[in-house]
Write a protein that holds these residues in place. Structure first.
Motif, PDB file in Angstrom:
ATOM      1  N   ASP A   1       0.775  -0.917   0.448  1.00  0.00           N
ATOM      2  CA  ASP A   1       0.062   0.085   0.063  1.00  0.00           C
ATOM      3  C   ASP A   1       1.328   1.230   0.470  1.00  0.00           C
TER       4      ASP A   1
ATOM      5  N   GLU B   1      -0.838  -1.215  -5.150  1.00  0.00           N
ATOM      6  CA  GLU B   1      -2.392  -0.690  -4.663  1.00  0.00           C
ATOM      7  C   GLU B   1      -2.339   0.421  -5.900  1.00  0.00           C
TER       8      GLU B   1
ATOM      9  N   VAL C   1      -8.521  -0.729  -5.000  1.00  0.00           N
ATOM     10  CA  VAL C   1      -8.948  -0.808  -3.703  1.00  0.00           C
ATOM     11  C   VAL C   1     -10.016  -0.924  -3.662  1.00  0.00           C
TER      12      VAL C   1
ATOM     13  N   ASP D   1      -4.547  -2.520   5.046  1.00  0.00           N
ATOM     14  CA  ASP D   1      -4.508  -2.494   3.538  1.00  0.00           C
ATOM     15  C   ASP D   1      -3.524  -3.477   2.928  1.00  0.00           C
TER      16      ASP D   1
END
Length: 179
Positions: free
Chosen positions: A11, A68, A111, A165
């Motif tokens: 992330d 991401e 995402v 994440d």
């Protein structure tokens, strides 16, 4: 080096990078966050990430890498064009470091697609800051090995959301490999 294949999820933001390595059974092997000082130039931040990736490569057999993708749309006036350009630039530096170290192009992960695929529900009208709580909760409920500390006010320690994440990005990557 362990020869068990793993996936790496990242992330990437210009202030922190969440890092997660999962095995092929979706177990979290490690998760971490690199926090950058505001005055550190982007090039030095990329070098710090590169050094961390080199260490991870020595200890783990990383089969696939998922990153991401950076936002490409403005979000309610909170994100300026300059901020978005900086994030795009830094993301590119990080992806180049990944390519240089692992000799593979990382796969970019949207995402929202990742959350949908994993069944993570964020109620409509949820403020951006509160979205992080749902992600952390999802990872904690589904992965008891996800451990994090709390602040004096009972909130997850800074960087926990970035780690969560990165785990979501890696989990999404694993689901795409299974197809």
């Amino acid at each position: 080096m362990d020869k068990t294949p793993n996936v790496l999820g990242l992330d990437v933001s210009s202030s922190k990078v969440g890092i997660a390595i999962l095995d092929m059974d979706k177990k979290i092997i490690t998760s971490d966050v690199i926090k950058f000082k505001a005055e550190t130039p982007l090039e030095e931040r990329a070098k710090l990430l590169e050094n961390k990736l080199i260490k991870l490569q020595k200890y783990y057999f990383i089969r696939e890498i998922f990153v991401e993708e950076p936002f490409i749309a403005f979000s309610g006036g909170a994100t300026t064009a300059q901020t978005m350009a900086k994030l795009q630039r830094f993301n590119g530096m990080c992806c180049y470091s990944i390519y240089s170290i692992f000799q593979t192009t990382p796969k970019m992960v949207n995402v929202r697609s990742a959350r949908n695929k994993l069944g993570i529900k964020i109620p409509k009208g949820t403020k951006k800051g509160d979205t992080k709580k749902y992600i952390i909760e999802y990872v904690q409920v589904n992965h008891q090995e996800f451990i994090y500390g709390l602040t004096a006010h009972g909130n997850p320690t800074p960087g926990t959301d970035d780690r969560a994440d990165a785990i979501v990005v890696a989990l999404y990557g694993l689901t795409t490999l299974a197809q």
